[in-house]
Write a protein that holds these residues in place. Structure first.
Motif, short mmCIF file in Angstrom:
data_model
loop_
_atom_site.label_atom_id
_atom_site.label_comp_id
_atom_site.label_asym_id
_atom_site.label_seq_id
_atom_site.Cartn_x
_atom_site.Cartn_y
_atom_site.Cartn_z
N GLY A 100 -43.33 -24.98 50.26
CA GLY A 100 -42.14 -25.08 51.10
C GLY A 100 -41.05 -25.95 50.50
N LEU A 101 -41.35 -26.60 49.36
CA LEU A 101 -40.34 -27.43 48.69
C LEU A 101 -39.08 -26.60 48.42
N ARG A 102 -37.93 -27.23 48.64
CA ARG A 102 -36.66 -26.54 48.38
C ARG A 102 -35.91 -27.28 47.28
N VAL A 103 -35.53 -26.54 46.28
CA VAL A 103 -34.75 -27.09 45.18
C VAL A 103 -33.43 -26.31 45.08
N ARG A 104 -32.46 -26.95 44.45
CA ARG A 104 -31.19 -26.25 44.22
C ARG A 104 -30.69 -26.56 42.82
N LEU A 105 -29.89 -25.66 42.32
CA LEU A 105 -29.22 -25.88 41.04
C LEU A 105 -28.12 -26.92 41.25
N LYS A 106 -28.05 -27.88 40.37
CA LYS A 106 -27.07 -28.96 40.53
C LYS A 106 -25.64 -28.40 40.56
N ALA A 107 -24.82 -28.98 41.42
CA ALA A 107 -23.43 -28.53 41.56
C ALA A 107 -22.65 -28.74 40.26
N SER A 108 -23.09 -29.69 39.45
CA SER A 108 -22.39 -29.98 38.19
C SER A 108 -22.67 -28.95 37.10
N PHE A 109 -23.64 -28.07 37.34
CA PHE A 109 -23.97 -27.06 36.33
C PHE A 109 -22.90 -25.98 36.33
N ASP A 110 -22.30 -25.75 35.17
CA ASP A 110 -21.20 -24.79 35.04
C ASP A 110 -21.76 -23.38 34.88
#
Length: 312
Positions: free
Chosen positions: A238-248
């Protein structure tokens, strides 16, 4: 002179209202126009780009693999002679339901299940992987999912490891500690990257992913774990991860860019044990495999764990 208003026949008006209602709730799957995939407040449909980073984010990401790359486990054509991705099929309410016997019967929904004899199986009919079978009843907006599914007597009945039935109009979860067709006790279909969404230019839901080692724990919305390990630096189901907003993402090809934007806005949910950072999707001839392979430029270092606030 104004044109006369053309009224729809009652049946057509009712059908149109159902379609519009579904569209208002989210984008339906191909072949089930009136069925949105769960209500708009469902966890799969929630953006997480403004939520705080979890305090132990760095340790958990490291345990999955800082230098392991994002792998799209879907595409067009075949790999080693097998279709790439997790397929699904839609049926009408007239589809005959068949009995299914389960290895994990105590935690499976008994059915019967409306499985066509030629229902697509993950990895193909002779595949030896997870062999998921996913069926959507487009009239009743019900989702049927099987793990380790095998047809018996030409599909007159089936046997499977486990199975689950969901109403696409409800946020109801599995009973606590119950598996589904996935180790986390979650539905699979809402976490798949679907070509029709990418073609439209937006994936508006979280995606499903796997990790090689998980913790003996689960967090909302997951209901089940599949590990005996207790290291707190390992990810729970159930862990939720996201791509960092700083990634272009601007330099990526279009299909990859749509996927990456979804990972920044909606993230992905850990649903099963498997290879690190493998993200799931449906097979489609529309996928550009070269575009998708560019996702391998993204590594674990580019992700962060979203703080989990739990649920109802």
């Amino acid at each position: 002179m104004p044109r006369p208003v053309r009224l729809l026949a009652p049946g057509a008006a009712a059908a149109l209202s159902l379609v519009l209602a579904a569209l208002a709730l989210g984008h339906p799957v191909r072949g089930a126009a009136k069925c949105a995939i769960f209500p708009p407040d469902n966890s799969w449909n929630q953006r997480v780009d403004n939520l705080p980073v979890a305090p132990n984010s760095s340790a958990i990401v490291a345990s999955i693999g800082l230098d392991r790359y994002l792998h799209p486990d879907f595409g067009s054509g075949t790999y080693d002679g097998r279709p790439i991705g997790i397929p699904y099929v839609t049926v009408s309410k007239r589809q005959k339901k068949v009995p299914v016997s389960f290895d994990y019967a105590v935690e499976s929904d008994r059915g019967p299940y409306p499985i066509p004899r030629d229902a697509p199986i993950e990895g193909g009919r002779s595949g030896d992987g997870d062999r998921h079978v996913i069926v959507v009843d487009r009239d009743r907006c019900r989702l049927y999912e099987l793990f380790a599914a095998y047809p018996v007597d030409g599909g007159k009945r089936w046997r499977a490891g486990s199975g689950a039935i969901w109403s696409l109009r409800s946020n109801r979860l599995r009973p606590r500690n119950w598996t589904s067709a996935d180790a986390a006790g979650l539905p699979i279909l809402p976490g798949l990257a679907r070509y029709e969404d990418v073609k439209r230019g937006e994936i508006d839901h979280a995606l499903r992913f796997t990790a090689p080692r998980t913790r003996r724990a689960f967090i909302y919305p997951a209901r089940h774990y599949a590990s005996n390990l207790t290291d707190p630096d390992l990810p729970p189901m159930g862990l939720r991860v996201r791509l960092k907003a700083s990634f272009d993402v601007s330099g990526f090809p279009r299909q990859a860019r749509v996927v990456l934007r979804a990972l920044q806005q909606y993230g992905m949910i850990l649903a099963d044990n498997g290879s690190p950072w493998y993200v799931s999707g449906t097979p489609s001839s529309g996928w550009n495999n070269d575009d998708l392979h560019s996702l391998q430029k993204v590594t674990g270092r580019n992700f962060e764990v979203v703080e989990n606030k739990g649920g109802p």
